[in-house]
Design an enzyme around this catalytic site. Sequence first.
Site, PDB file in Angstrom:
ATOM      1  N   ARG A 196     -10.898   0.178  15.053  1.00 45.24           N
ATOM      2  CA  ARG A 196     -10.769   0.985  13.829  1.00 45.24           C
ATOM      3  C   ARG A 196     -11.688   0.340  12.808  1.00 45.24           C
ATOM      4  NH1 ARG A 196      -4.821   1.709  11.224  1.00 45.24           N
ATOM      5  NH2 ARG A 196      -5.491  -0.199  10.166  1.00 45.24           N
ATOM      6  N   TYR A 202      14.862  30.294   6.934  1.00 40.71           N
ATOM      7  CA  TYR A 202      13.711  31.063   7.412  1.00 40.71           C
ATOM      8  C   TYR A 202      13.646  31.142   8.937  1.00 40.71           C
ATOM      9  CZ  TYR A 202      11.786  30.578   2.673  1.00 40.71           C
ATOM     10  OH  TYR A 202      11.567  30.612   1.319  1.00 40.71           O
ATOM     11  N   MET A 239      10.732  24.427   1.721  1.00 42.66           N
ATOM     12  CA  MET A 239       9.967  23.559   0.821  1.00 42.66           C
ATOM     13  C   MET A 239      10.881  22.696  -0.048  1.00 42.66           C
ATOM     14  SD  MET A 239       7.057  24.482  -2.017  1.00 42.66           S
ATOM     15  CE  MET A 239       5.972  25.303  -0.870  1.00 42.66           C
ATOM     16  N   LYS A 299       0.842  -1.204   0.000  1.00 41.38           N
ATOM     17  CA  LYS A 299       0.000   0.000   0.000  1.00 41.38           C
ATOM     18  C   LYS A 299       0.875   1.251   0.000  1.00 41.38           C
ATOM     19  CE  LYS A 299      -0.311  -0.134   5.056  1.00 41.38           C
ATOM     20  NZ  LYS A 299      -1.175  -0.470   6.209  1.00 41.38           N
TER      21      LYS A 299
HETATM   22  C1  LIG Z   1      -0.448  -1.577   6.813  1.00 38.53           C
HETATM   23  C2  LIG Z   1      -1.120  -2.820   7.219  1.00 38.53           C
HETATM   24  C3  LIG Z   1      -0.382  -3.990   7.437  1.00 38.53           C
HETATM   25  C4  LIG Z   1       1.124  -4.029   7.442  1.00 38.53           C
HETATM   26  O1  LIG Z   1       1.593  -3.506   8.659  1.00 38.53           O
HETATM   27  P1  LIG Z   1       3.156  -3.508   9.011  1.00 38.53           P
HETATM   28  O2  LIG Z   1       3.227  -3.106  10.420  1.00 38.53           O
HETATM   29  O3  LIG Z   1       3.776  -2.500   8.093  1.00 38.53           O
HETATM   30  O4  LIG Z   1       3.636  -4.885   8.734  1.00 38.53           O
HETATM   31  C5  LIG Z   1      -1.086  -5.154   7.718  1.00 38.53           C
HETATM   32  N1  LIG Z   1      -2.433  -5.149   7.784  1.00 38.53           N
HETATM   33  C6  LIG Z   1      -3.167  -4.024   7.601  1.00 38.53           C
HETATM   34  C7  LIG Z   1      -4.637  -4.088   7.723  1.00 38.53           C
HETATM   35  C8  LIG Z   1      -2.541  -2.825   7.325  1.00 38.53           C
HETATM   36  O5  LIG Z   1      -3.268  -1.719   7.160  1.00 38.53           O
END
Ligand SMILES: *Cc1c(COP(=O)(O)O)cnc(C)c1O
Length: 387
Positions: free
Chosen positions: A142, A277, A325, A44
């Site tokens: 969640r 800055y 930036m 992801k």
């Molecule tokens: C991001 C994610 C993972 C991977 O988590 P890591 O700690 O990076 O291994 C696994 N399951 C879900 C649902 C996630 O959102």
Amino acid sequence: MSETAAVPTAPLRARAEIDLGALRANVRTLRARAKDAVVMAVVKSDGYGHGAVPCARAAVEAGAGWLGTATPEEALALRAAGLDTPVLCWLWVPGGPWRQAIEAGIDVSLSGMWALREAVAAAREAGRPARVQLKADTGLGRNGCQPGDDWAELVGAALRAEAEGLVKVTGLWSHFACADEPGHPSIAAQLDRFREMLAYAEGQGVRPEVRHIANSPATLTLPETHFDLVRTGIALYGISPSPELGTPADFGLRPVMTLSSSLALVKHVPGGHGVSYGHHYVTPGETTLGLVPVGYADGIPRHASGTGPVLVDGKWRTVAGRVAMDQFVVDLGGDEPPVGSEAVLFGPGDRGEPTAEDWAQACGTIAYEIVTRIGTRVPRVYVNAVV
Ligand SMILES: *Cc1c(COP(=O)(O)O)cnc(C)c1O
């Protein structure tokens, strides 16, 4: 993310070198840890900033049996790149591309009745069953379906849709809240709850291909959580899920990304000279300053102002004053490395450079955020792509 085919010959303002050989070795290490469980490579957010498609390919070459993404668009991009490995995506909103996902043979995660209804409607249109994995909230608080009546309703409706040939329930799964804190009481509680929710669903007749709850920290430290499949993200990229658990080397992992730039200017300045800055850094005496041409638009945290470490000419330097930036400054303490000298922000650490974990600690965050936020203006340069 543009995929850089070859190592460019011209010097780059900045580059994120991605060592696919290290990534493949990390996958092999994780497979050995996972024993009989299959490794899902979580790619992801553009492969945690490393490039989803090249990392997914390398992970599959090294034996990952599944791919995981948050959004359906990320999963569809893997299919568009020709990857036909099983893939699960788990973050949906109403009106999402259910039909495209079903037609692409992507597993879709369902956390509630609204999602099952949309998946079923899309499966009717597509004329083929949706591969669905039911997500249980075993205590994370969640995403995921609540235990009890909600779970019973979702499982019952999914089984009815399966009987009609509209879905195939391929997985039952959940996610930990505190797997990176060994001994946290929520771990055992979530595991108990997961077993109960599995037993209920299986008792009703669900026959999943995979049951899974482990993320990277659980994969590395909690073998009792592995079930049929482990979902590894950060460990794939060679970063420890938590410095308290151990270093990457402790787990046989190697960081995959090296972020470097080159000095765009080196100049002498007198003492008392304000830098960048707000003049939050003032030179303590006559010195030399080096300009590093990357900034917060490239994903360098502004919280690194006055604290982020950089290896220049064999020495650790610190971001002097504010990260802007597009650029920041380091105090070179009178040294005069030539303009164009390499400035390594982070890497595996074995050339003496800082690591993403060092940046995380300097900025009060986690290494996940450091690598994931590196922006699209920084080209990814893939090395060791060939097995
Ligand atoms: C991001 C994610 C993972 C991977 O988590 P890591 O700690 O990076 O291994 C696994 N399951 C879900 C649902 C996630 O959102």
